[in-house]
Design a protein around this motif. Sequence first.
Motif, PDB file in Angstrom:
ATOM      1  N   LEU A   1      17.991  38.904  38.651  1.00  0.00           N
ATOM      2  CA  LEU A   1      17.592  38.146  39.827  1.00  0.00           C
ATOM      3  C   LEU A   1      17.767  38.948  41.118  1.00  0.00           C
ATOM      4  O   LEU A   1      16.847  38.962  41.945  1.00  0.00           O
ATOM      5  N   PRO A   2      18.875  39.641  41.333  1.00  0.00           N
ATOM      6  CA  PRO A   2      18.960  40.476  42.548  1.00  0.00           C
ATOM      7  C   PRO A   2      17.892  41.569  42.599  1.00  0.00           C
ATOM      8  O   PRO A   2      17.332  41.833  43.664  1.00  0.00           O
ATOM      9  N   VAL A   3      17.580  42.160  41.462  1.00  0.00           N
ATOM     10  CA  VAL A   3      16.517  43.178  41.435  1.00  0.00           C
ATOM     11  C   VAL A   3      15.185  42.531  41.778  1.00  0.00           C
ATOM     12  O   VAL A   3      14.391  43.079  42.560  1.00  0.00           O
ATOM     13  N   TYR A   4      14.922  41.351  41.224  1.00  0.00           N
ATOM     14  CA  TYR A   4      13.679  40.648  41.525  1.00  0.00           C
ATOM     15  C   TYR A   4      13.592  40.301  43.013  1.00  0.00           C
ATOM     16  O   TYR A   4      12.525  40.395  43.624  1.00  0.00           O
ATOM     17  N   ILE A   5      14.691  39.899  43.618  1.00  0.00           N
ATOM     18  CA  ILE A   5      14.698  39.554  45.040  1.00  0.00           C
ATOM     19  C   ILE A   5      14.320  40.772  45.878  1.00  0.00           C
ATOM     20  O   ILE A   5      13.510  40.675  46.807  1.00  0.00           O
TER      21      ILE A   5
ATOM     22  N   ALA B   1       1.273  30.311  55.541  1.00  0.00           N
ATOM     23  CA  ALA B   1       0.962  31.267  54.478  1.00  0.00           C
ATOM     24  C   ALA B   1       2.208  32.054  54.076  1.00  0.00           C
ATOM     25  O   ALA B   1       2.443  32.300  52.889  1.00  0.00           O
ATOM     26  N   GLU B   2       3.011  32.435  55.055  1.00  0.00           N
ATOM     27  CA  GLU B   2       4.249  33.164  54.757  1.00  0.00           C
ATOM     28  C   GLU B   2       5.222  32.272  53.985  1.00  0.00           C
ATOM     29  O   GLU B   2       5.865  32.715  53.022  1.00  0.00           O
ATOM     30  N   LEU B   3       5.314  31.017  54.371  1.00  0.00           N
ATOM     31  CA  LEU B   3       6.169  30.064  53.662  1.00  0.00           C
ATOM     32  C   LEU B   3       5.692  29.880  52.225  1.00  0.00           C
ATOM     33  O   LEU B   3       6.501  29.900  51.286  1.00  0.00           O
ATOM     34  N   ALA B   4       4.383  29.735  52.052  1.00  0.00           N
ATOM     35  CA  ALA B   4       3.822  29.586  50.701  1.00  0.00           C
ATOM     36  C   ALA B   4       4.089  30.829  49.858  1.00  0.00           C
ATOM     37  O   ALA B   4       4.410  30.727  48.664  1.00  0.00           O
ATOM     38  N   LEU B   5       3.974  32.014  50.460  1.00  0.00           N
ATOM     39  CA  LEU B   5       4.244  33.262  49.743  1.00  0.00           C
ATOM     40  C   LEU B   5       5.693  33.310  49.260  1.00  0.00           C
ATOM     41  O   LEU B   5       5.954  33.600  48.090  1.00  0.00           O
ATOM     42  N   TYR B   6       6.642  32.998  50.148  1.00  0.00           N
ATOM     43  CA  TYR B   6       8.045  33.052  49.753  1.00  0.00           C
ATOM     44  C   TYR B   6       8.405  31.957  48.741  1.00  0.00           C
ATOM     45  O   TYR B   6       9.227  32.185  47.851  1.00  0.00           O
ATOM     46  N   ILE B   7       7.788  30.800  48.834  1.00  0.00           N
ATOM     47  CA  ILE B   7       8.033  29.755  47.835  1.00  0.00           C
ATOM     48  C   ILE B   7       7.481  30.202  46.486  1.00  0.00           C
ATOM     49  O   ILE B   7       8.147  30.058  45.448  1.00  0.00           O
ATOM     50  N   ALA B   8       6.269  30.768  46.474  1.00  0.00           N
ATOM     51  CA  ALA B   8       5.674  31.246  45.220  1.00  0.00           C
ATOM     52  C   ALA B   8       6.515  32.362  44.607  1.00  0.00           C
ATOM     53  O   ALA B   8       6.776  32.361  43.397  1.00  0.00           O
TER      54      ALA B   8
ATOM     55  N   ALA C   1       8.386  32.165  40.998  1.00  0.00           N
ATOM     56  CA  ALA C   1       7.680  32.961  39.992  1.00  0.00           C
ATOM     57  C   ALA C   1       8.600  33.541  38.913  1.00  0.00           C
ATOM     58  O   ALA C   1       8.176  33.707  37.770  1.00  0.00           O
ATOM     59  N   TRP C   2       9.840  33.822  39.223  1.00  0.00           N
ATOM     60  CA  TRP C   2      10.739  34.426  38.238  1.00  0.00           C
ATOM     61  C   TRP C   2      11.144  33.431  37.150  1.00  0.00           C
ATOM     62  O   TRP C   2      11.565  33.829  36.063  1.00  0.00           O
ATOM     63  N   ILE C   3      10.982  32.151  37.409  1.00  0.00           N
ATOM     64  CA  ILE C   3      11.444  31.129  36.469  1.00  0.00           C
ATOM     65  C   ILE C   3      10.607  31.110  35.189  1.00  0.00           C
ATOM     66  O   ILE C   3      11.150  30.996  34.093  1.00  0.00           O
ATOM     67  N   TRP C   4       9.276  31.205  35.316  1.00  0.00           N
ATOM     68  CA  TRP C   4       8.409  31.047  34.141  1.00  0.00           C
ATOM     69  C   TRP C   4       8.658  32.088  33.053  1.00  0.00           C
ATOM     70  O   TRP C   4       8.789  31.708  31.890  1.00  0.00           O
ATOM     71  N   PRO C   5       8.770  33.368  33.341  1.00  0.00           N
ATOM     72  CA  PRO C   5       9.027  34.299  32.239  1.00  0.00           C
ATOM     73  C   PRO C   5      10.444  34.169  31.664  1.00  0.00           C
ATOM     74  O   PRO C   5      10.681  34.521  30.512  1.00  0.00           O
ATOM     75  N   CYS C   6      11.381  33.646  32.450  1.00  0.00           N
ATOM     76  CA  CYS C   6      12.776  33.528  31.994  1.00  0.00           C
ATOM     77  C   CYS C   6      13.094  32.170  31.384  1.00  0.00           C
ATOM     78  O   CYS C   6      14.196  31.971  30.871  1.00  0.00           O
ATOM     79  N   ARG C   7      12.170  31.249  31.413  1.00  0.00           N
ATOM     80  CA  ARG C   7      12.428  29.888  30.936  1.00  0.00           C
ATOM     81  C   ARG C   7      12.948  29.824  29.501  1.00  0.00           C
ATOM     82  O   ARG C   7      13.916  29.104  29.235  1.00  0.00           O
ATOM     83  N   PRO C   8      12.355  30.570  28.553  1.00  0.00           N
ATOM     84  CA  PRO C   8      12.874  30.479  27.181  1.00  0.00           C
ATOM     85  C   PRO C   8      14.339  30.910  27.054  1.00  0.00           C
ATOM     86  O   PRO C   8      15.072  30.383  26.220  1.00  0.00           O
TER      87      PRO C   8
END
Length: 80
Positions: A23-27, A48-55, A59-66
Amino acid sequence: MAGRGLSWKTRRRLAILVLVLGLPVYIVVAVTLANWLEARVGRLPLPAELALYIALGVAWIWPCRPVFMGVGRSDPDQSK
């Protein structure tokens, strides 16, 4: 265990590894990407900047969900 994927203990250890190291590397990568985008196109409008940071924040959650599924529960393989 055959055919069930990773054991509960392995998923729990992997989840901790993802949270502590991944997670720190992803940040850092996400902020670098946002800064690169700003350097290329200029400052984005606030929505747009807010939407970018929210996305990027989600985004890191979906590949790590399993990895995280069920690690908050007690070990299902442990005898009762």
